[in-house]
Design a protein around this motif. Structure first.
Motif, PDB file in Angstrom:
ATOM      1  N   ASP A   3     -10.372  -0.286  -8.878  1.00 59.90           N
ATOM      2  CA  ASP A   3     -10.820   0.358 -10.109  1.00 59.90           C
ATOM      3  C   ASP A   3     -12.207  -0.076 -10.554  1.00 59.90           C
ATOM      4  OD1 ASP A   3      -8.537   1.979 -10.592  1.00 59.90           O
ATOM      5  OD2 ASP A   3      -7.439   0.194 -11.219  1.00 59.90           O
ATOM      6  N   LEU A   4     -12.494  -1.377 -10.472  1.00 61.12           N
ATOM      7  CA  LEU A   4     -13.713  -1.872 -11.100  1.00 61.12           C
ATOM      8  C   LEU A   4     -14.253  -3.085 -10.353  1.00 61.12           C
ATOM      9  CD1 LEU A   4     -15.691  -1.771 -13.560  1.00 61.12           C
ATOM     10  CD2 LEU A   4     -14.034  -3.185 -14.799  1.00 61.12           C
ATOM     11  N   LEU A   5     -15.564  -3.139 -10.221  1.00 62.38           N
ATOM     12  CA  LEU A   5     -16.220  -4.271  -9.577  1.00 62.38           C
ATOM     13  C   LEU A   5     -17.417  -4.692 -10.425  1.00 62.38           C
ATOM     14  CD1 LEU A   5     -16.074  -6.053  -7.013  1.00 62.38           C
ATOM     15  CD2 LEU A   5     -17.623  -4.423  -5.909  1.00 62.38           C
ATOM     16  N   LEU A   6     -17.398  -5.946 -10.868  1.00 61.76           N
ATOM     17  CA  LEU A   6     -18.524  -6.529 -11.589  1.00 61.76           C
ATOM     18  C   LEU A   6     -19.322  -7.354 -10.588  1.00 61.76           C
ATOM     19  CD1 LEU A   6     -16.608  -7.875 -14.747  1.00 61.76           C
ATOM     20  CD2 LEU A   6     -17.558  -5.599 -14.408  1.00 61.76           C
ATOM     21  N   ILE A   7     -20.614  -7.097 -10.482  1.00 61.48           N
ATOM     22  CA  ILE A   7     -21.406  -7.741  -9.430  1.00 61.48           C
ATOM     23  C   ILE A   7     -22.681  -8.384  -9.997  1.00 61.48           C
ATOM     24  CG2 ILE A   7     -20.541  -6.247  -7.591  1.00 61.48           C
ATOM     25  CD1 ILE A   7     -23.150  -4.625  -7.802  1.00 61.48           C
ATOM     26  N   HIS A   8     -23.222  -9.319  -9.208  1.00 66.39           N
ATOM     27  CA  HIS A   8     -24.531  -9.933  -9.446  1.00 66.39           C
ATOM     28  C   HIS A   8     -24.617 -10.717 -10.767  1.00 66.39           C
ATOM     29  CE1 HIS A   8     -25.889  -8.025  -5.882  1.00 66.39           C
ATOM     30  NE2 HIS A   8     -25.997  -6.799  -6.376  1.00 66.39           N
ATOM     31  N   GLY A   9     -23.491 -11.249 -11.224  1.00 68.28           N
ATOM     32  CA  GLY A   9     -23.519 -12.083 -12.417  1.00 68.28           C
ATOM     33  C   GLY A   9     -23.326 -13.553 -12.067  1.00 68.28           C
ATOM     34  N   ASN A  17     -10.777 -25.570 -10.696  1.00 67.90           N
ATOM     35  CA  ASN A  17     -11.935 -26.300 -10.182  1.00 67.90           C
ATOM     36  C   ASN A  17     -13.202 -26.052 -10.991  1.00 67.90           C
ATOM     37  OD1 ASN A  17     -10.451 -27.386  -7.967  1.00 67.90           O
ATOM     38  ND2 ASN A  17     -10.626 -25.410  -6.914  1.00 67.90           N
ATOM     39  N   ARG A  18     -13.090 -25.252 -12.047  1.00 66.23           N
ATOM     40  CA  ARG A  18     -14.223 -24.906 -12.917  1.00 66.23           C
ATOM     41  C   ARG A  18     -15.409 -24.403 -12.089  1.00 66.23           C
ATOM     42  NH1 ARG A  18     -10.226 -25.538 -15.622  1.00 66.23           N
ATOM     43  NH2 ARG A  18     -10.061 -26.792 -17.525  1.00 66.23           N
ATOM     44  N   ARG A  19     -15.115 -23.500 -11.152  1.00 67.56           N
ATOM     45  CA  ARG A  19     -16.166 -22.971 -10.283  1.00 67.56           C
ATOM     46  C   ARG A  19     -17.173 -22.133 -11.077  1.00 67.56           C
ATOM     47  NH1 ARG A  19     -14.073 -19.181  -6.048  1.00 67.56           N
ATOM     48  NH2 ARG A  19     -12.626 -18.614  -7.726  1.00 67.56           N
ATOM     49  N   ILE A  20     -18.426 -22.297 -10.740  1.00 66.31           N
ATOM     50  CA  ILE A  20     -19.492 -21.433 -11.242  1.00 66.31           C
ATOM     51  C   ILE A  20     -20.142 -20.787 -10.016  1.00 66.31           C
ATOM     52  CG2 ILE A  20     -21.661 -21.299 -12.505  1.00 66.31           C
ATOM     53  CD1 ILE A  20     -20.770 -23.780 -14.058  1.00 66.31           C
ATOM     54  N   ILE A  21     -20.091 -19.460  -9.951  1.00 70.40           N
ATOM     55  CA  ILE A  21     -20.562 -18.741  -8.771  1.00 70.40           C
ATOM     56  C   ILE A  21     -21.855 -17.999  -9.112  1.00 70.40           C
ATOM     57  CG2 ILE A  21     -19.974 -17.053  -6.983  1.00 70.40           C
ATOM     58  CD1 ILE A  21     -17.004 -17.503  -7.770  1.00 70.40           C
ATOM     59  N   THR A  22     -22.951 -18.437  -8.515  1.00 73.73           N
ATOM     60  CA  THR A  22     -24.222 -17.748  -8.683  1.00 73.73           C
ATOM     61  C   THR A  22     -24.199 -16.455  -7.871  1.00 73.73           C
ATOM     62  OG1 THR A  22     -25.320 -19.873  -8.946  1.00 73.73           O
ATOM     63  CG2 THR A  22     -26.718 -17.977  -8.457  1.00 73.73           C
ATOM     64  N   ASP A  23     -24.732 -15.378  -8.437  1.00 78.64           N
ATOM     65  CA  ASP A  23     -24.630 -14.048  -7.822  1.00 78.64           C
ATOM     66  C   ASP A  23     -23.182 -13.772  -7.444  1.00 78.64           C
ATOM     67  OD1 ASP A  23     -25.264 -11.549  -6.936  1.00 78.64           O
ATOM     68  OD2 ASP A  23     -26.279 -12.211  -5.094  1.00 78.64           O
ATOM     69  N   SER A  38     -18.373 -14.290  -4.178  1.00 75.57           N
ATOM     70  CA  SER A  38     -19.776 -13.887  -4.194  1.00 75.57           C
ATOM     71  C   SER A  38     -19.891 -12.365  -4.189  1.00 75.57           C
ATOM     72  CB  SER A  38     -20.503 -14.457  -2.982  1.00 75.57           C
ATOM     73  OG  SER A  38     -20.053 -13.819  -1.801  1.00 75.57           O
ATOM     74  N   SER A  39     -20.995 -11.875  -4.734  1.00 71.75           N
ATOM     75  CA  SER A  39     -21.215 -10.422  -4.742  1.00 71.75           C
ATOM     76  C   SER A  39     -21.269  -9.884  -3.323  1.00 71.75           C
ATOM     77  CB  SER A  39     -22.523 -10.096  -5.479  1.00 71.75           C
ATOM     78  OG  SER A  39     -22.421 -10.414  -6.831  1.00 71.75           O
ATOM     79  N   GLU A  40     -21.948 -10.593  -2.449  1.00 71.95           N
ATOM     80  CA  GLU A  40     -22.075 -10.143  -1.061  1.00 71.95           C
ATOM     81  C   GLU A  40     -20.706  -9.943  -0.427  1.00 71.95           C
ATOM     82  OE1 GLU A  40     -24.299 -11.482   3.107  1.00 71.95           O
ATOM     83  OE2 GLU A  40     -24.168 -12.880   1.426  1.00 71.95           O
ATOM     84  N   LYS A  41     -19.833 -10.900  -0.616  1.00 72.07           N
ATOM     85  CA  LYS A  41     -18.513 -10.825   0.014  1.00 72.07           C
ATOM     86  C   LYS A  41     -17.659  -9.702  -0.572  1.00 72.07           C
ATOM     87  CE  LYS A  41     -14.541 -13.699   1.239  1.00 72.07           C
ATOM     88  NZ  LYS A  41     -13.959 -15.080   1.176  1.00 72.07           N
ATOM     89  N   LEU A  42     -17.603  -9.609  -1.900  1.00 68.71           N
ATOM     90  CA  LEU A  42     -16.725  -8.611  -2.514  1.00 68.71           C
ATOM     91  C   LEU A  42     -17.265  -7.195  -2.346  1.00 68.71           C
ATOM     92  CD1 LEU A  42     -15.302 -10.264  -5.760  1.00 68.71           C
ATOM     93  CD2 LEU A  42     -14.597 -10.496  -3.378  1.00 68.71           C
TER      94      LEU A  42
END
Length: 502
Positions: A3-9, A17-23, A38-42
């Motif tokens: 339905d929805l993909l949020l990318i590049h944030g 693990n309190r992950r912070i994912i750049t892009d 990651s945006s590339e992977k999704l």
């Protein structure tokens, strides 16, 4: 196709693990988060019906406000010049001068303000102290939140003695006043829970909410140890009935507590309103032994920042160190508090750093936890809310960092906590549905909500005679301090019913 993909944030997951994912990116299908990576992977993995480019945005879980009040949105700043009497003035208004429809129009305004502030789940105690003599008030409020799309925990239950208690309904423009028994308000609260808990596809929940956990001491502040004796028969009866309702509907308990109440409540070993299924707001002025009781019983705590924390604070640092789950709430949004959780985080940090004379306590990461994952734990919803994780509900917000006060774009959590504001929230998604896009609300007509709220607020103010509490005092301009002389006060409103300050 999803339905929805949020990318590049910049994705701030708040996961274990309190992950912070750049892009980074978040994939959503239906009302659940499908993937976070990651945006590339999704973008390689999924094709989506809708793609939102979140470049220069932080993507994070929706904020959770674990304590606020239904009704207050209509009365912002009223009676601030008579702040000592604000509670009885407002309580009298809620008991006698609001219509059934008031709760719907106020609910729309309240939900809209929370939505635009990035609050995807909000707790609403109906009135300044809960009103449950009829379920229609809660039903109308929940209907408004449901139409707006924001999750709501409706909290209602008995207010404090004496009983019976006088309440009014407005039917065809006529005020009908009735003496209501304690059993009747319990029945009303039970009817609310039966109707609303897990309703609206589980976007609405309902908790049983006595005004305070112990009714025989000060209701809105700590009680001196010299005045703490034993629980009264009514204290014991209320705890028993609240526990029975919570067990019957498998729901949770929400209430206020102040210093001395926990010391007394724990004496009722069978039905004490303490434990993992209980969430207590305020806890100002509690002693260290009471803090230990909260930790030992697994009771959840929240507190809001404000002037009252100066002279009787919530021992947030001590509670957290003892292992208690503690959240930040707005307690909004009257008389002068907004639903801005970013402000609430900053104010909380300032107050407790000042109290401890320590600029290093409550770092930004902890503050963000206290309005997301810790807040979800407080209301027993952390299995589905509070973090961005595959399988959890798709409650997601983005904050637009491409603005002067949030640039340069690094140390994102510091930026959010120290510089962001409610108006920086750009997209809001609840249960997989986009409710606000590019800061334009999609779920309701914002102009209509504001127009209806203005009309209802003004008619209620006139009906309740609140105009006198909206005037500036003669000390308003040119003076460094204000005084009460010249302020017209109605005795019944100022001291409460039957001459007792409520």
């Amino acid at each position: 196709m999803i339905d929805l993909l949020l990318i590049h944030g910049t994705v701030i997951t708040m996961d274990q693990n309190r992950r912070i994912i750049t892009d980074g990116a978040v994939a959503i299908n239906g009302n659940r988060i499908l993937d976070v990576d990651s945006s590339e992977k999704l973008m390689e993995m999924y094709e989506a019906k809708e793609v939102i480019d979140c470049s220069h945005h932080c993507i994070l879980p929706g904020l959770i406000d674990v304590h606020g009040h239904g009704g207050h949105s209509m009365f912002k700043t009223i009676a601030m010049e008579s702040i000592d009497f604000w509670m009885p003035i407002m309580t009298n208004t809620y008991k006698h001068f609001v219509t059934d429809e008031f709760w719907y129009f106020e609910g729309k305004l309240s939900a809209l303000e929370r939505l635009k502030a990035g609050i995807t789940t909000g707790v609403s105690v109906l009135g300044s102290m809960p009103r449950s003599d009829d379920p229609i008030f809660a039903v109308n409020h929940a209907k408004a939140y449901a139409e707006t799309g924001v999750r709501e925990v409706v909290c209602t239950g008995p207010c404090n003695p004496p009983w019976p208690h006088s309440f009014s309904r407005w039917i065809d423009g006529q005020r009908i006043t009735k003496e209501v028994t304690y059993e009747e308000v319990l029945n009303g609260a039970e009817a609310v829970i039966e109707a609303l808990n897990h309703a609206n596809q589980d976007r609405t929940r309902a908790f049983i909410t006595p005004f305070v956990i112990v009714t025989s001491v000060e209701p809105s502040g700590p009680t001196s140890p010299a005045r703490l004796h034993d629980l009264t028969e009514h204290d014991l009866y209320q705890a028993k009935k609240v526990r029975e309702i919570a067990r019957k509907y498998n729901t949770r308990i929400h209430s206020d507590a102040f210093g001395g109440m926990i010391h007394l409540a724990v004496k009722d070993w069978e039905n004490a309103l303490l434990g993992p299924d209980v969430h207590l707001q305020h806890c100002r002025g509690i002693s260290f032994d009471e803090a230990k009781i909260l930790a030992e019983t697994g009771t959840n705590v929240s507190a809001s920042p404000g002037f009252s924390q100066i002279h009787a604070s919530t021992p947030m640092i001590e509670l957290i160190e003892l292992g208690t789950t503690v959240a930040i709430s707005t307690d909004g949004n009257s008389p002068s508090t907004s639903f801005d959780m970013f402000q609430a985080m900053r104010k909380t940090q300032f107050i407790h750093q000042a109290a401890h004379r320590d600029e290093y306590c409550l770092p930004p990461g902890k503050l963000l936890e206290m309005v997301t994952i810790d807040a979800a734990k407080c209301i027993g919803w952390d299995d589905e809310l509070g973090s961005l994780k595959a399988g959890k509900k798709a409650d997601v917000i983005t904050v637009n960092m491409h603005q002067p006060h949030l640039t340069p774009e690094f140390m994102h959590i510091h930026r959010l906590v120290h510089q962001a504001a409610a108006n920086d929230v750009w997209h809001v998604i609840v249960d997989g549905r986009v409710l606000m896009k590019d800061r334009v609300v999609c779920s309701v007509d914002e102009s209509s909500v504001l127009a209806e709220a203005n009309e209802e607020a003004n008619s209620t103010i006139k009906r309740a005679g609140l105009e006198k509490y909206m005037k500036q005092t003669k000390y308003f301009w040119g003076h460094t301090r204000t005084y009460g002389d010249g302020i017209e006060l109605n005795k019944e409103e100022a001291v409460g019913e039957k001459g007792e300050n409520e």
